[in-house]
Write a protein that holds these residues in place. Structure first.
Motif, short mmCIF file in Angstrom:
data_model
loop_
_atom_site.label_atom_id
_atom_site.label_comp_id
_atom_site.label_asym_id
_atom_site.label_seq_id
_atom_site.Cartn_x
_atom_site.Cartn_y
_atom_site.Cartn_z
N SER A 40 -3.78 -2.58 -0.03
CA SER A 40 -2.67 -1.61 -0.83
C SER A 40 -1.60 -1.56 0.36
O SER A 40 -1.75 -1.62 1.54
N CYS A 41 -0.54 -0.83 0.00
CA CYS A 41 0.70 -0.62 0.73
C CYS A 41 0.40 0.73 1.45
O CYS A 41 -0.57 1.44 1.02
N SER A 42 0.71 0.97 2.72
CA SER A 42 0.34 2.15 3.75
C SER A 42 1.13 3.45 2.93
O SER A 42 0.68 4.69 3.39
N ASP A 43 1.97 3.29 2.07
CA ASP A 43 2.78 4.32 1.55
C ASP A 43 1.80 5.62 1.05
O ASP A 43 0.88 5.33 0.41
N SER A 44 1.98 6.80 1.44
CA SER A 44 1.38 8.07 1.28
C SER A 44 1.09 8.55 -0.09
O SER A 44 0.25 9.20 -0.34
N ILE A 65 2.10 -2.20 5.53
CA ILE A 65 3.45 -2.02 4.85
C ILE A 65 3.68 -3.00 4.04
O ILE A 65 3.52 -4.17 4.33
N ALA A 66 3.87 -2.61 2.69
CA ALA A 66 4.27 -3.67 1.66
C ALA A 66 3.24 -4.53 1.07
O ALA A 66 3.25 -5.62 0.71
N ASN A 67 1.93 -3.94 1.46
CA ASN A 67 0.52 -4.94 1.01
C ASN A 67 0.69 -6.26 1.32
O ASN A 67 0.71 -7.07 0.39
N GLY A 96 0.34 -3.40 -5.44
CA GLY A 96 1.88 -3.16 -4.78
C GLY A 96 2.01 -1.87 -5.48
O GLY A 96 1.13 -1.38 -6.22
N HIS A 97 3.42 -1.47 -5.47
CA HIS A 97 3.73 -0.13 -6.01
C HIS A 97 5.32 -0.08 -6.09
O HIS A 97 6.10 -0.66 -5.55
N THR A 98 6.06 0.50 -7.24
CA THR A 98 7.01 0.56 -7.32
C THR A 98 7.81 1.46 -6.08
O THR A 98 6.96 2.25 -5.55
N ASP A 99 9.04 1.30 -5.96
CA ASP A 99 9.67 1.94 -4.98
C ASP A 99 9.05 1.90 -3.55
O ASP A 99 8.97 2.77 -2.94
N CYS A 100 8.84 0.56 -3.30
CA CYS A 100 8.13 0.43 -2.05
C CYS A 100 9.28 0.37 -1.06
O CYS A 100 10.26 -0.59 -0.98
N GLY A 101 9.39 1.04 0.10
CA GLY A 101 10.06 1.18 1.40
C GLY A 101 10.05 -0.30 1.90
O GLY A 101 11.15 -0.69 2.20
N GLY A 102 8.97 -0.98 2.12
CA GLY A 102 9.04 -2.13 2.89
C GLY A 102 9.66 -3.00 2.01
O GLY A 102 10.29 -3.85 2.52
ZN LIG Z 1 5.22 0.47 -0.19
#
Ligand SMILES: [Zn+2]
Length: 185
Positions: A40-44, A65-67, A96-102
């Protein structure tokens, strides 16, 4: 203040778990046998066990970051190896996820010194910016997941020990909570 919040929430967690099952921690202590290995991405906002309401003990999780999956990443390789050889997971989930900062950073050409190496990896997982300019961020995050599916299929540890293990690629939509399957379709 934050410290107090962590403690308070932890106490609440212990109370709820014991209420749900008085032997919960005795069972947990016996060891882990998770069915899932999740990248997974590290996004909280996208914690895998939270968004799937999966209790402790069911998901072995690797996050960055960004899986991303790359053969040179020793940390991921160790997690993959442990998951396949020792935990005998049944399913690998690349999430993954939408709005991914990476993904956004890679696409927008972020060049911060400390991020350069990692964001460069993310950039390689995306379509060529020069060839494809008009693409939505959602589409890019989807492409990023599909690239990691390919990277996993080419990973020597997966090739050696992952045969017969189901692989799923999915995209978590932060705007709705939906977990969309993108591989296999
Ligand atoms: Zn992300």
């Amino acid at each position: 203040m934050q410290n107090l919040e962590l403690r308070k929430r932890n106490e609440e967690f212990i109370r709820e778990m014991k209420e749900y099952d008085p032997t919960f921690f005795d069972e947990l202590k016996k060891g882990q046998a998770p069915e899932f290995f999740v990248l997974s991405c590290s996004d909280s906002r996208v914690s895998p066990s939270v968004v799937t309401q999966m209790p402790l003990g069911h998901m072995f999780v690797h996050r960055n970051i960004a899986n991303q999956i790359s053969i040179e990443d020793e940390s991921f390789s160790a997690s993959l190896s442990y998951a396949l050889r020792h935990l005998n997971v049944k399913v690998i989930v690349i999430k993954g996820h939408t709005d991914c900062g990476g993904v956004k950073a890679a696409w927008s050409g972020n060049n911060e010194e400390e991020l350069r190496g990692w964001i460069g990896k993310v950039r390689k997982s995306l379509p060529d910016h020069n060839l494809l300019k008009d693409v939505s961020m959602d589409e890019l995050t989807r492409e990023n997941v599909l690239s990691q599916v390919k990277h996993l299929q080419q990973h020597p540890i997966y090739k050696k020990y992952g045969q017969g293990v189901q692989m799923i690629g999915c995209l978590f939509h932060v705007e709705s909570g939906e977990l969309e399957r993108v591989y296999p379709l």
